[in-house]
Design a protein around this motif. Structure first.
Motif, PDB file in Angstrom:
ATOM      1  N   MET A   1       0.854  -1.195   0.000  1.00 26.26           N
ATOM      2  CA  MET A   1       0.000   0.000   0.000  1.00 26.26           C
ATOM      3  C   MET A   1       0.894   1.252   0.000  1.00 26.26           C
ATOM      4  SD  MET A   1      -2.609   1.326   2.970  1.00 26.26           S
ATOM      5  CE  MET A   1      -3.820   0.045   2.858  1.00 26.26           C
ATOM      6  N   PRO A   2       0.815   2.101  -1.049  1.00 26.69           N
ATOM      7  CA  PRO A   2       1.676   3.293  -1.067  1.00 26.69           C
ATOM      8  C   PRO A   2       1.201   4.332  -0.052  1.00 26.69           C
ATOM      9  CG  PRO A   2       0.201   3.274  -2.968  1.00 26.69           C
ATOM     10  CD  PRO A   2      -0.056   2.007  -2.230  1.00 26.69           C
ATOM     11  N   PRO A   3       2.130   5.168   0.488  1.00 26.41           N
ATOM     12  CA  PRO A   3       1.727   6.204   1.446  1.00 26.41           C
ATOM     13  C   PRO A   3       0.688   7.142   0.823  1.00 26.41           C
ATOM     14  CG  PRO A   3       4.103   5.978   1.380  1.00 26.41           C
ATOM     15  CD  PRO A   3       3.562   5.158   0.243  1.00 26.41           C
ATOM     16  N   SER A   4      -0.310   7.539   1.588  1.00 25.78           N
ATOM     17  CA  SER A   4      -1.368   8.417   1.104  1.00 25.78           C
ATOM     18  C   SER A   4      -1.386   9.676   1.960  1.00 25.78           C
ATOM     19  CB  SER A   4      -2.711   7.696   1.236  1.00 25.78           C
ATOM     20  OG  SER A   4      -2.913   7.409   2.612  1.00 25.78           O
ATOM     21  N   ASP A   5      -2.279  10.628   1.622  1.00 34.52           N
ATOM     22  CA  ASP A   5      -2.422  11.839   2.441  1.00 34.52           C
ATOM     23  C   ASP A   5      -2.807  11.475   3.869  1.00 34.52           C
ATOM     24  OD1 ASP A   5      -1.822  13.251   0.241  1.00 34.52           O
ATOM     25  OD2 ASP A   5      -3.862  13.963  -0.161  1.00 34.52           O
ATOM     26  N   GLU A   6      -3.715  10.504   3.983  1.00 33.08           N
ATOM     27  CA  GLU A   6      -4.152  10.102   5.327  1.00 33.08           C
ATOM     28  C   GLU A   6      -2.992   9.494   6.110  1.00 33.08           C
ATOM     29  OE1 GLU A   6      -6.422  10.792   7.151  1.00 33.08           O
ATOM     30  OE2 GLU A   6      -6.749   9.223   8.617  1.00 33.08           O
ATOM     31  N   PHE A   7      -2.172   8.706   5.427  1.00 31.99           N
ATOM     32  CA  PHE A   7      -1.017   8.113   6.109  1.00 31.99           C
ATOM     33  C   PHE A   7      -0.073   9.234   6.569  1.00 31.99           C
ATOM     34  CE2 PHE A   7       3.091   5.975   6.418  1.00 31.99           C
ATOM     35  CZ  PHE A   7       2.749   4.855   7.152  1.00 31.99           C
ATOM     36  N   SER A   8       0.132  10.235   5.717  1.00 30.15           N
ATOM     37  CA  SER A   8       0.997  11.365   6.095  1.00 30.15           C
ATOM     38  C   SER A   8       0.418  12.107   7.292  1.00 30.15           C
ATOM     39  CB  SER A   8       1.144  12.351   4.926  1.00 30.15           C
ATOM     40  OG  SER A   8       1.635  11.686   3.811  1.00 30.15           O
ATOM     41  N   ARG A   9      -0.911  12.225   7.325  1.00 36.54           N
ATOM     42  CA  ARG A   9      -1.559  12.907   8.457  1.00 36.54           C
ATOM     43  C   ARG A   9      -1.290  12.142   9.759  1.00 36.54           C
ATOM     44  NH1 ARG A   9      -6.163  13.145  11.568  1.00 36.54           N
ATOM     45  NH2 ARG A   9      -6.906  11.118  10.868  1.00 36.54           N
ATOM     46  N   ILE A  10      -1.362  10.826   9.689  1.00 39.81           N
ATOM     47  CA  ILE A  10      -1.107  10.021  10.898  1.00 39.81           C
ATOM     48  C   ILE A  10       0.368  10.149  11.296  1.00 39.81           C
ATOM     49  CG2 ILE A  10      -1.358   7.751  11.976  1.00 39.81           C
ATOM     50  CD1 ILE A  10      -3.337   7.042   9.700  1.00 39.81           C
ATOM     51  N   GLN A  11       1.239  10.189  10.297  1.00 43.87           N
ATOM     52  CA  GLN A  11       2.669  10.382  10.604  1.00 43.87           C
ATOM     53  C   GLN A  11       2.888  11.710  11.342  1.00 43.87           C
ATOM     54  OE1 GLN A  11       4.305   9.842   6.588  1.00 43.87           O
ATOM     55  NE2 GLN A  11       5.649   8.271   7.436  1.00 43.87           N
ATOM     56  N   GLU A  12       2.184  12.738  10.878  1.00 49.06           N
ATOM     57  CA  GLU A  12       2.322  14.051  11.543  1.00 49.06           C
ATOM     58  C   GLU A  12       1.824  13.989  12.984  1.00 49.06           C
ATOM     59  OE1 GLU A  12       0.649  17.417   9.461  1.00 49.06           O
ATOM     60  OE2 GLU A  12       1.684  16.798   7.644  1.00 49.06           O
ATOM     61  N   MET A  13       0.700  13.294  13.181  1.00 47.00           N
ATOM     62  CA  MET A  13       0.146  13.161  14.535  1.00 47.00           C
ATOM     63  C   MET A  13       1.172  12.569  15.486  1.00 47.00           C
ATOM     64  SD  MET A  13      -3.535  11.546  13.486  1.00 47.00           S
ATOM     65  CE  MET A  13      -4.015  10.923  15.067  1.00 47.00           C
ATOM     66  N   MET A  14       1.976  11.624  14.974  1.00 51.07           N
ATOM     67  CA  MET A  14       2.891  10.867  15.834  1.00 51.07           C
ATOM     68  C   MET A  14       4.346  11.305  15.682  1.00 51.07           C
ATOM     69  SD  MET A  14       0.847   8.990  17.462  1.00 51.07           S
ATOM     70  CE  MET A  14       2.112   8.071  18.302  1.00 51.07           C
ATOM     71  N   GLY A  15       4.534  12.422  14.990  1.00 51.51           N
ATOM     72  CA  GLY A  15       5.886  12.855  14.637  1.00 51.51           C
ATOM     73  C   GLY A  15       6.801  13.122  15.822  1.00 51.51           C
ATOM     74  N   ALA A  16       6.235  13.446  17.000  1.00 53.48           N
ATOM     75  CA  ALA A  16       7.078  13.807  18.148  1.00 53.48           C
ATOM     76  C   ALA A  16       7.403  12.611  19.041  1.00 53.48           C
ATOM     77  CB  ALA A  16       6.378  14.895  18.970  1.00 53.48           C
ATOM     78  N   CYS A  17       7.121  11.392  18.545  1.00 50.35           N
ATOM     79  CA  CYS A  17       7.401  10.192  19.361  1.00 50.35           C
ATOM     80  C   CYS A  17       8.906  10.076  19.621  1.00 50.35           C
ATOM     81  CB  CYS A  17       6.898   8.954  18.622  1.00 50.35           C
ATOM     82  SG  CYS A  17       7.394   7.408  19.405  1.00 50.35           S
ATOM     83  N   ILE A  18       9.257   9.829  20.880  1.00 55.49           N
ATOM     84  CA  ILE A  18      10.675   9.695  21.248  1.00 55.49           C
ATOM     85  C   ILE A  18      11.047   8.236  21.530  1.00 55.49           C
ATOM     86  CG2 ILE A  18      11.026  12.050  22.118  1.00 55.49           C
ATOM     87  CD1 ILE A  18      10.436  10.924  24.952  1.00 55.49           C
ATOM     88  N   GLN A  19      10.141   7.316  21.185  1.00 59.00           N
ATOM     89  CA  GLN A  19      10.439   5.882  21.306  1.00 59.00           C
ATOM     90  C   GLN A  19      10.763   5.460  22.748  1.00 59.00           C
ATOM     91  OE1 GLN A  19      10.658   3.253  18.483  1.00 59.00           O
ATOM     92  NE2 GLN A  19       9.009   4.732  18.305  1.00 59.00           N
ATOM     93  N   CYS A  20      10.048   6.053  23.702  1.00 56.52           N
ATOM     94  CA  CYS A  20      10.345   5.734  25.108  1.00 56.52           C
ATOM     95  C   CYS A  20       9.776   4.385  25.523  1.00 56.52           C
ATOM     96  CB  CYS A  20       9.792   6.831  26.015  1.00 56.52           C
ATOM     97  SG  CYS A  20       7.988   6.865  26.044  1.00 56.52           S
ATOM     98  N   GLY A  21       8.745   3.905  24.800  1.00 53.83           N
ATOM     99  CA  GLY A  21       8.165   2.600  25.110  1.00 53.83           C
ATOM    100  C   GLY A  21       7.088   2.614  26.181  1.00 53.83           C
ATOM    101  N   THR A  22       6.735   3.797  26.686  1.00 53.00           N
ATOM    102  CA  THR A  22       5.692   3.858  27.720  1.00 53.00           C
ATOM    103  C   THR A  22       4.375   3.293  27.197  1.00 53.00           C
ATOM    104  OG1 THR A  22       6.738   5.819  28.619  1.00 53.00           O
ATOM    105  CG2 THR A  22       4.478   5.408  29.310  1.00 53.00           C
ATOM    106  N   CYS A  23       4.084   3.543  25.925  1.00 57.62           N
ATOM    107  CA  CYS A  23       2.828   3.045  25.351  1.00 57.62           C
ATOM    108  C   CYS A  23       2.797   1.517  25.365  1.00 57.62           C
ATOM    109  CB  CYS A  23       2.617   3.579  23.946  1.00 57.62           C
ATOM    110  SG  CYS A  23       4.042   3.438  22.866  1.00 57.62           S
TER     111      CYS A  23
END
Ligand code: SF4
Ligand code: SF4
Length: 177
Positions: free
Chosen positions: A1-23
């Motif tokens: 599945m190629p990246p879409s506008d919606e996929f880019s929007r989700i990437q933006e939502m999560m862009g500040a993730c620091i990979q801490c693993g708390t989730c």
């Protein structure tokens, strides 16, 4: 599945993730996921759509919001999980067909009764899957739950549609987006 506008929007939502693993540490369903939530966000930010949409991690998210409440960056993780589910459903990905039918059957029962009627819900789900022998696999569990009073029987609930106006209002809001 190629990246879409919606996929880019989700990437933006999560862009500040620091990979801490708390989730991952907070998620009650993590044990059943093939990629932890932390790993899913890493794949997302790397644009790895194939890996994401061949994983069942987001399909197993039960929207409990634990990760969202605990994320040190205040990221909308649950919303991002939902957006991935909607992308998979919108693209009719065969891998998520069962999850989608499960969700639709659940919501259909809630819409009619104001709460889920387990017997009706599972009946709708099995009918949607069109696999006539599948109910027999779950019959022993269903009977055990029924004997313990954990499953509502069909005649116990009336189809009064107490939430109908709420469902309609949400549908109108979504159409107006
Ligand atoms: S808790 Fe938030 S910052 Fe930490 S890994 Fe998860 S999404 Fe990223
Ligand atoms: S909202 Fe989903 S991903 Fe987050 S902790 Fe709950 S089940 Fe896990």
């Amino acid at each position: 599945m190629p990246p879409s506008d919606e996929f880019s929007r989700i990437q933006e939502m999560m862009g500040a993730c620091i990979q801490c693993g708390t989730c991952s540490a907070s998620c009650p369903n993590e044990f059943a996921m093939d990629a932890t939530p932390r790993r899913l966000w890493r794949l997302l930010l790397l644009g790895k759509t194939e890996e994401i949409f061949s994983s069942r991690t987001f399909a197993l998210c039960s929207d409990c919001y634990c990760c969202t409440l605990r994320c040190p960056r205040g990221l909308p993780l649950t919303e991002a999980m939902e957006a991935l589910k909607q992308m998979a459903a919108g693209d009719n990905l065969a891998r998520y067909k069962n999850s989608l039918e499960f969700y639709k059957s659940f919501i259909s029962s809630v819409r009619y009764h104001g709460r889920v009627n387990e017997t009706e819900f599972m009946g709708l789900y099995f009918a949607a899957l069109r696999r006539p022998l599948l109910p027999f696999r779950y019959a022993p569990l269903g009977i055990r739950l029924m004997l313990k009073g954990k499953v509502a029987r069909l005649p116990a609930m009336q189809r009064k549609r107490p939430l109908e106006s709420l469902f309609r209002a949400v549908a109108e809001l979504e159409e107006g987006r």
